[in-house]
Write a protein that holds these residues in place. Sequence first.
Motif, PDB file in Angstrom:
ATOM      1  N   LYS A 169      -0.260   9.343  -5.944  1.00 45.64           N
ATOM      2  CA  LYS A 169      -0.056  10.791  -5.795  1.00 45.64           C
ATOM      3  C   LYS A 169       0.726  11.372  -6.968  1.00 45.64           C
ATOM      4  CE  LYS A 169      -0.218  10.786  -0.728  1.00 45.64           C
ATOM      5  NZ  LYS A 169       0.555  11.002   0.529  1.00 45.64           N
ATOM      6  N   GLU A 170       1.694  10.622  -7.465  1.00 42.11           N
ATOM      7  CA  GLU A 170       2.492  11.100  -8.588  1.00 42.11           C
ATOM      8  C   GLU A 170       1.675  11.191  -9.869  1.00 42.11           C
ATOM      9  OE1 GLU A 170       5.778   8.439  -8.960  1.00 42.11           O
ATOM     10  OE2 GLU A 170       7.073   9.658  -7.672  1.00 42.11           O
ATOM     11  N   THR A 202       0.810  -1.219   0.000  1.00 43.64           N
ATOM     12  CA  THR A 202       0.000   0.000   0.000  1.00 43.64           C
ATOM     13  C   THR A 202       0.842   1.268   0.000  1.00 43.64           C
ATOM     14  OG1 THR A 202      -0.151  -0.218   2.418  1.00 43.64           O
ATOM     15  CG2 THR A 202      -1.986  -1.079   1.115  1.00 43.64           C
ATOM     16  N   SER A 203       2.044   1.216   0.557  1.00 47.51           N
ATOM     17  CA  SER A 203       2.877   2.418   0.558  1.00 47.51           C
ATOM     18  C   SER A 203       3.285   2.799  -0.853  1.00 47.51           C
ATOM     19  CB  SER A 203       4.121   2.199   1.435  1.00 47.51           C
ATOM     20  OG  SER A 203       4.925   1.148   0.924  1.00 47.51           O
ATOM     21  N   VAL A 204       3.625   1.812  -1.667  1.00 46.92           N
ATOM     22  CA  VAL A 204       3.976   2.086  -3.063  1.00 46.92           C
ATOM     23  C   VAL A 204       2.750   2.556  -3.832  1.00 46.92           C
ATOM     24  CG1 VAL A 204       4.872   1.085  -5.193  1.00 46.92           C
ATOM     25  CG2 VAL A 204       5.845   0.403  -2.991  1.00 46.92           C
ATOM     26  N   SER A 258       0.164   4.212  -2.673  1.00 45.45           N
ATOM     27  CA  SER A 258      -0.118   5.598  -2.285  1.00 45.45           C
ATOM     28  C   SER A 258       0.838   6.567  -2.973  1.00 45.45           C
ATOM     29  CB  SER A 258      -0.015   5.750  -0.767  1.00 45.45           C
ATOM     30  OG  SER A 258      -1.004   4.990  -0.110  1.00 45.45           O
ATOM     31  N   HIS A 259       2.112   6.241  -2.957  1.00 43.92           N
ATOM     32  CA  HIS A 259       3.107   7.133  -3.552  1.00 43.92           C
ATOM     33  C   HIS A 259       2.898   7.282  -5.052  1.00 43.92           C
ATOM     34  CE1 HIS A 259       6.920   9.212  -4.039  1.00 43.92           C
ATOM     35  NE2 HIS A 259       7.238   8.348  -5.005  1.00 43.92           N
ATOM     36  N   ARG A 260       2.672   6.171  -5.740  1.00 43.91           N
ATOM     37  CA  ARG A 260       2.492   6.229  -7.196  1.00 43.91           C
ATOM     38  C   ARG A 260       1.183   6.922  -7.556  1.00 43.91           C
ATOM     39  NH1 ARG A 260       3.500   0.693 -10.178  1.00 43.91           N
ATOM     40  NH2 ARG A 260       5.392   0.960  -8.922  1.00 43.91           N
ATOM     41  N   PRO A 313      -5.154   3.993  -0.171  1.00 46.35           N
ATOM     42  CA  PRO A 313      -4.697   3.050  -1.202  1.00 46.35           C
ATOM     43  C   PRO A 313      -5.711   1.960  -1.519  1.00 46.35           C
ATOM     44  CG  PRO A 313      -3.487   2.743   0.858  1.00 46.35           C
ATOM     45  CD  PRO A 313      -4.244   4.022   0.993  1.00 46.35           C
ATOM     46  N   LYS A 356      -2.741  13.691  -9.251  1.00 41.13           N
ATOM     47  CA  LYS A 356      -2.630  14.758  -8.250  1.00 41.13           C
ATOM     48  C   LYS A 356      -3.978  15.340  -7.858  1.00 41.13           C
ATOM     49  CE  LYS A 356       2.000  16.018  -9.847  1.00 41.13           C
ATOM     50  NZ  LYS A 356       2.677  15.294  -8.754  1.00 41.13           N
ATOM     51  N   THR A 372      -7.650  12.270  -4.181  1.00 38.69           N
ATOM     52  CA  THR A 372      -7.171  11.930  -2.842  1.00 38.69           C
ATOM     53  C   THR A 372      -8.020  10.795  -2.297  1.00 38.69           C
ATOM     54  OG1 THR A 372      -6.476  14.211  -2.412  1.00 38.69           O
ATOM     55  CG2 THR A 372      -6.786  12.769  -0.506  1.00 38.69           C
TER      56      THR A 372
END
Length: 298
Positions: free
Chosen positions: A59-60, A51-53, A55-57, A69, A63, A66
């Motif tokens: 957002k990139e 889930t961390s990846v 969330s990061h991807r 994940p 944009k 919101t």
Amino acid sequence: MEELEQGLLMQPWAWLQLAEDSLLAKAYITKHGYALLVSDLQQVWHEQVDTSVVSHRAKELNKRLTAPPEAFLCHLDDLLTQLLKDTAYTSEATFSCDHVTEALILRVRSELSGLPFYWNFHCTIANPSLVSQHLIRPLMGMSLALQCQVRELAALLRMKDVEIQDYQESGATLSRDRLKTEPFEENSFLEQFMAKKLPEACSIGSGRPFVTNLQSLYVAVTKQEVQVEQKHQGTRDPQTSSSTSPQRTDSHPTQPQEPIAWAPSLLVPEIEPTGTSGSMQRPQLSKVKRKKLKGLFS
């Protein structure tokens, strides 16, 4: 074997045609992440993220969106369900793939909550052990299973010939001559098959015949592999497994849990929702409020 790894192993392959690329693909998604395996019969690519990846991807690439994940994973699951399961794929989402150095990027463009949604699956070359786990070992198991099946069918045919001979010795005759068959000779049958049928039977092409005809056997073989692995793990350390499994809720369970069920129902049954902790719920998406910039969308 971790949850995503085990879940991915038991998924069937699907055949994709993306522009000029013919691909075999399988995926497994839970609320904790996803695993994807893709092959063009020359290379095998793999991606597994948490889930961390995600969330990061997200957002990139998105944009203006919101959401947690889990929401993006639910949407990706919907898209892959239609792509990999539905032969008459008619979704408004578009898929494309780009080959880069030792990697394959599967690009997705769709709409989510009324806004454009973009996603890139970054698949790198799969390591040899993964290729063995998902292709070499299952295909060897399938070959042995089919060989065993052929032997049992040959034995059944020999028994039928003995039965027919007994009828004939008792004075029974055929009502129609065209129904008469010669006694089954296994060696002769195999020689004719190798000479006449083998070239057509081994026409792999883009991999579509393998996906169309053999996925039920593939899944049965991979499930057997998982069961054997579970037995080995249980015999190695039965005390540890029996004492820790009831208490540990933060580790990956032995059986895949909380999947977003999208595998064929005859192979992997769907898990019914049991509450917020036992099923994937779709979190609400929210649009990011931005200050209106003069002339930006004029």
